[in-house]
Design an enzyme around this catalytic site. Structure first.
Site, PDB file in Angstrom:
ATOM      1  CG  HIS A   1      43.597  66.060 -17.940  1.00 11.73           C
ATOM      2  ND1 HIS A   1      44.447  65.061 -17.533  1.00 11.73           N
ATOM      3  CD2 HIS A   1      43.318  66.786 -16.821  1.00 11.73           C
ATOM      4  CE1 HIS A   1      44.660  65.152 -16.235  1.00 11.73           C
ATOM      5  NE2 HIS A   1      43.977  66.199 -15.775  1.00 11.73           N
TER       6      HIS A   1
ATOM      7  CE  LYS B   1      23.103  91.420 -35.702  1.00 11.00           C
ATOM      8  NZ  LYS B   1      22.752  92.440 -34.742  1.00 11.00           N
TER       9      LYS B   1
ATOM     10  CD  GLU C   1      29.935  91.448 -31.368  1.00 12.20           C
ATOM     11  OE1 GLU C   1      29.682  90.228 -31.402  1.00 12.20           O
ATOM     12  OE2 GLU C   1      29.071  92.290 -31.096  1.00 12.20           O
TER      13      GLU C   1
HETATM   14  O1  PA5 Z   1      27.453  93.418 -28.782  1.00 11.82           O
HETATM   15  C1  PA5 Z   1      26.567  93.484 -29.606  1.00 11.82           C
HETATM   16  O2  PA5 Z   1      26.028  94.560 -29.891  1.00 11.82           O
HETATM   17  C2  PA5 Z   1      26.011  92.252 -30.296  1.00 11.82           C
HETATM   18  O3  PA5 Z   1      26.830  91.156 -30.215  1.00 11.82           O
HETATM   19  C3  PA5 Z   1      24.639  91.935 -29.736  1.00 11.82           C
HETATM   20  O4  PA5 Z   1      24.752  91.638 -28.367  1.00 11.82           O
HETATM   21  C4  PA5 Z   1      23.957  90.767 -30.440  1.00 11.82           C
HETATM   22  O5  PA5 Z   1      24.076  90.888 -31.823  1.00 11.82           O
HETATM   23  C5  PA5 Z   1      22.475  90.756 -30.064  1.00 11.82           C
HETATM   24  O6  PA5 Z   1      21.919  91.978 -30.388  1.00 11.82           O
HETATM   25  P1  PA5 Z   1      20.556  92.507 -29.816  1.00 11.82           P
HETATM   26  O7  PA5 Z   1      20.648  92.595 -28.351  1.00 11.82           O
HETATM   27  O8  PA5 Z   1      20.396  93.829 -30.459  1.00 11.82           O
HETATM   28  O9  PA5 Z   1      19.497  91.540 -30.251  1.00 11.82           O
END
Ligand code: PA5
Length: 469
Positions: free
Chosen positions: A324, A438, A295
């Site tokens: 394996h 989202k 990400e």
């Molecule tokens: O790294 C990030 O910001 C995202 O992957 C969040 O961890 C994930 O979308 C969850 O978001 P939140 O903690 O705001 O619910």
């Protein structure tokens, strides 16, 4: 005890044509210096607030410890409602430091601490089956969301809240919910304050996937009896290696070198990095790393707004299990991967194979050998095989999996990710690609404010039924 990184097998002299030469590293000195400076400048400007977490949480830790003492005997299980960066870290730390069958142990063998569940998905079967597994009124639910508005987490919260209020009344439910969120943005903080729930704060400048060393990870870990001070100490130890004298010398700065070698790998088509721990305890570290690396680095635009479409696909593997299943591909498939072995010098337990079939040569050699030697030898043998096949690989080793060394490893990967972002000249801390999905979800549900997105979705061409067979 300090973790170490061995990158011999990334180099030309060990793996031949696919490897990296020292001269090519030298040629990047200017870029490395620029990235070093950006790391310092951003930290100074408070843009890398996660780097200060090892030092600025004394009061938070005390508050967590007090809360755990107050609550732990009231509950059977501590339940995380969160997703992504709000779930992967708690799972990884629990798996790394606690007994692998922790939840199955009787309470006294858990030192009196509750069980841990992380309900990180909205598969409709998950919550239903979960409620069949535990007494839901004997759980403490930790709603974790940095943004305070993630649909998956908030939907779980609303289901749980309704159930608790029906069974325990509003006052009873209140004692079963604790929130971890931003101090001001999002719905969750407003709800927590409004309902009178206990809450912990995620510092606003710390993003979701960099938040494991905030109460996001510290609270669940403390509820399972883990040494959260040790985790932070370990992170501080790794930080010490990456600043001061060590900061600028890439040959002394292991997370920076990890990032540089991956960056150089990406430039020659190594679009995949496989993280392969040879320890069940570190299995979920690969999941946590996959989010962090994927990400953070998978980006369309660079810092100047040019389209670059960079990133490296993180793949999770487990030694020896995946020898394996995956290693054939790693050894003979395309030259598009870096394999990162994660080993340990000392496992917490030892088990010896009996000398049962001493007269059968193909089994006899195992007699008297420990599983400890077997797993380590197989790791070394796989490393040898990949190196012989000219495949980029490197090894991270923890002397032992402890709170400190795990803190080092988490912080190591965070620094490496940030430094890789600087080398790639992208913003490692945003996630516009995730936002699009989202927003489309919100639009499909008709959430106010998403009318334009809804129209865009409706205008998209329908699927052709002839291609659905
Ligand atoms: O790294 C990030 O910001 C995202 O992957 C969040 O961890 C994930 O979308 C969850 O978001 P939140 O903690 O705001 O619910």
């Amino acid at each position: 005890m300090t973790m170490r990184m061995d990158f011999n097998n990334m180099l030309k002299e060990r793996i031949g044509a696919q490897g990296i030469s020292l001269e090519s590293i030298e040629k990047l000195n200017h870029q490395i210096a620029k990235a070093n400076k950006a790391m310092v400048d951003k930290r100074t400007a408070g843009k890398m607030a996660w780097r200060d977490l090892p030092y600025n949480q004394k009061e938070v830790v005390t508050e967590i410890e007090q809360y755990v003492n107050e609550m732990k005997n009231e509950i059977d299980a501590f339940v995380v409602l969160g997703i992504g960066g709000s779930a992967l870290g708690p799972m990884a730390v629990q798996q790394a430091l606690n007994h692998p069958f922790y939840n199955e142990l009787p309470r006294e063998k858990r030192n009196g601490f509750p069980k841990l569940y992380v309900l990180d998905n909205v598969d409709p079967e998950r919550l239903v089956y979960f409620f069949q597994t535990v007494d839901p009124t004997r759980c403490l639910y930790n709603v974790i969301s940095k943004s305070g508005s993630t649909s998956e987490t908030m939907s779980q919260f609303m289901i749980v809240q309704k159930l608790l209020e029906e069974k325990l009344g509003k006052e009873g439910a209140k004692k079963r919910i604790v929130c971890t969120t931003d101090a001001s943005s999002g719905n969750l903080i407003t709800i927590a304050k409004g309902e009178g729930y206990k809450y912990f704060i995620i510092p606003s400048a710390v993003g979701g996937r960099f938040s494991e060393l905030t109460p996001v990870g510290l609270l669940p870990a403390a509820f399972c009896g883990l040494d959260i001070k040790g985790l932070l100490e370990g992170a501080a130890q790794m930080d010490a290696l990456t600043k001061g004298e060590g900061q600028d010398d890439i040959f002394k700065n292991s997370p920076h070198m990890f990032a540089l070698l991956h960056y150089m790998g990406m430039m020659t088509g190594k679009n995949i990095t496989v993280v392969m721990p040879y320890a069940d305890s570190l299995k979920f570290i690969s999941d946590w790393f996959a989010q962090l690396w994927g990400e953070s680095l998978g980006k369309q635009f660079d810092n100047e707004g040019n389209i670059v479409n960079v990133g490296q696909t993180p793949v999770k593997a487990l030694g020896v299990t995946d020898q394996h299943s995956q290693v054939q591909l790693y050894a003979e498939g395309p030259y598009d991967k870096i394999v990162v072995f994660v080993g340990v010098d000392e496992y917490r337990e030892t088990i010896t194979i009996p000398k049962t079939y001493a007269d059968m040569p193909s089994l006899g050699f195992l007699g008297g050998v420990t599983h400890n030697d077997l797993i380590k030898t197989e790791q070394a043998a796989t490393e040898y095989a990949l190196t012989k096949a000219g495949r980029m690989n490197m090894t991270l080793t923890l002397p032992k999996v402890t709170a400190q060394t795990l803190g080092q490893l988490l912080y190591f990967f965070e620094v490496a990710t940030a430094f890789a972002g600087e080398l790639l000249n992208i913003d490692a801390f945003d996630q516009p690609g995730v936002e699009e999905g989202k927003n489309a979800t919100y639009a499909m549900f008709g959430r106010p404010g998403y009318e334009e997105k809804k129209a865009e979705l409706e205008a998209a061409p329908a699927k052709d039924s002839q291609y659905i067979i």
